[in-house]
Design an enzyme around this catalytic site. Structure first.
Site, PDB file in Angstrom:
ATOM      1  N   ASP A 119    -117.415 -23.443 -79.147  1.00 57.02           N
ATOM      2  CA  ASP A 119    -118.222 -23.168 -77.952  1.00 57.02           C
ATOM      3  C   ASP A 119    -119.205 -22.037 -78.216  1.00 57.02           C
ATOM      4  OD1 ASP A 119    -117.519 -24.662 -75.334  1.00 57.02           O
ATOM      5  OD2 ASP A 119    -115.593 -24.336 -76.271  1.00 57.02           O
ATOM      6  N   SER A 120    -118.748 -20.980 -78.878  1.00 56.97           N
ATOM      7  CA  SER A 120    -119.622 -19.836 -79.125  1.00 56.97           C
ATOM      8  C   SER A 120    -120.763 -20.208 -80.055  1.00 56.97           C
ATOM      9  CB  SER A 120    -118.805 -18.688 -79.723  1.00 56.97           C
ATOM     10  OG  SER A 120    -117.794 -18.262 -78.830  1.00 56.97           O
TER      11      SER A 120
END
Length: 406
Positions: free
Chosen positions: A179-180
């Site tokens: 996600d990051s």
């Protein structure tokens, strides 16, 4: 004419001042992209469902009932509530879109279209709009309509297969890695699309799939397989490209990490640990050769480190100009002098929780720096302010509330 006094002159406007971003996304990748834009001056309006706030508000530890993760992820965002599935919510969003440069969303493909809020409708009211669509698997293909999360991307991309000890199971990261990475990439993609808009005058759609950016940062694995049929196995902390490399326990029970990606560094380490004789071995001359003799090198380096405290190890490596770092947890990070010098962790004054420490903006600009103006705000805190800016009257707001759109 007298030049302005630097002590009293107004600070320069952040570089993204005047850019408006509507953050319709939930959880991490899409909202993180909006956060990064807000850190450098964009007016980010976070749009949440009136009765189902962004789940990130409840992720992880909380204090006094206030989610701490949200305080970081929601910083520099104004928060409004809007049910996009209602007629009033749809109409109000389109009014917001007319004022926006960017919309970030992460609904499953087809959801916006179900509400008649797809690209044709959004671009019709604002042809300059950039629509960033963040999903697990992208907008098309056999997996497009599956629910997708970062964990699945970490598994599918090959990351988990590479991570862990050789005889242990594949290992997933204990945080939102995919996600990051996707959030960082989405912010870059949005800025790329905006640069194109500056030339063409027209917006476009960004299709971001969580499974792709993490594959990109894994390096040349597809090319290695294509050209050589090579599949890299799990090697724990060791590298197949150089040695010694890994984490080593010190005499006082702490850990340090050593890297010898450069030949000169590898040689300095061996001199430091008292094994300069190994430098003359034919296999020592290449990173791959050293990696194939990692047992010998780890015994030499690990044995020397095990006889010294962490402070002594760090001092000796620094004196030898060899690459080492302490293995730190968050307590160490908060006190680390290099992080302190960079102001990597900063303090934000929050009306709910008081002084909050969190990661600072992601990079430093010399002329137009970013900043954290406020931490994540309560659910819907700015609804009236933002919608009043659009020209809605108290009667309009009351009608939307009666419909359940706010």
């Amino acid at each position: 004419m007298t030049p302005p006094d630097p002590a009293t002159a107004a600070p320069p406007a952040p570089p993204l001042t005047g850019l408006r971003v509507l953050d319709l996304a939930t959880l991490f990748a899409g909202p993180l992209a909006a956060t990064l834009l807000g850190d450098f001056g964009a007016d980010v309006v976070k749009v949440e469902h009136p009765r189902r706030p962004d789940p990130s508000r409840g992720h992880g530890p909380s204090k006094d009932g206030v989610g701490l993760w949200w305080k970081v992820l929601g910083r520099n965002k104004r928060t409004v509530t809007l049910d996009l599935s209602t007629p009033g919510g749809r109409t109000t969003l389109l009014r917001l879109v007319r004022t926006a440069d960017v919309v970030v969303e992460n609904f499953r493909p087809g959801t916006l279209e179900k509400w008649d809020l797809g690209w044709p409708e959004l671009s019709a009211v604002n042809p300059r709009l950039v629509l960033a669509r963040v999903t697990g698997f992208g907008q098309f293909g056999p997996y497009a309509h599956r629910p997708g999360f970062g964990t699945l991307a970490e598994a599918m991309s090959g990351f988990a297969a590479l991570t862990g000890e050789p005889d242990a199971p594949p290992t997933l990261p204990p945080f939102g890695l995919a996600d990051s990475i996707a959030g960082l990439t989405t912010a870059y993609a949005i800025m790329t699309a905006l640069a194109a808009r500056d030339r063409t005058g027209e917006g476009q759609v960004v299709d971001m799939a969580l499974i792709e950016p993490i594959l990109a940062v894994l390096g040349p694995h597809p090319t290695w397989y294509d050209q050589l049929g090579y599949v890299q196995p799990r090697t724990g902390n060791r590298s197949q490209n150089n040695a010694p490399r890994g984490t080593y326990r010190t005499a006082d029970g702490t850990w340090v990490a050593v890297s010898t990606s450069a030949q000169s560094i590898a040689e300095r380490v061996m001199v430091l640990v008292g094994r300069p004789d190994l430098i003359d071995a034919p296999w020592f001359a290449t990173g791959g050769g050293r990696a194939r003799h990692a047992d010998v090198l780890d015994e030499a380096v690990g044995g020397w480190i095990a006889r010294h405290t962490r402070a002594d190890v760090l001092a000796a490596f620094e004196k030898a100009e060899a690459a080492v770092a302490p293995v730190q947890d968050v307590r160490d990070v908060m006190e680390d002098p290099q992080y302190q010098a960079l102001a990597t962790v900063t303090t934000v004054d929050d009306p709910q929780l008081g002084a909050l420490r969190m990661q600072n903006v992601l990079f430093r600009l010399s002329a137009t720096p970013g900043s954290i103006r406020w931490a994540g705000r309560p659910h819907g805190a700015d609804t009236e302010e933002v919608l009043t800016e659009l020209g809605l009257t108290p009667a309009d707001l009351a009608e939307l509330r009666s419909e359940g759109a706010l």
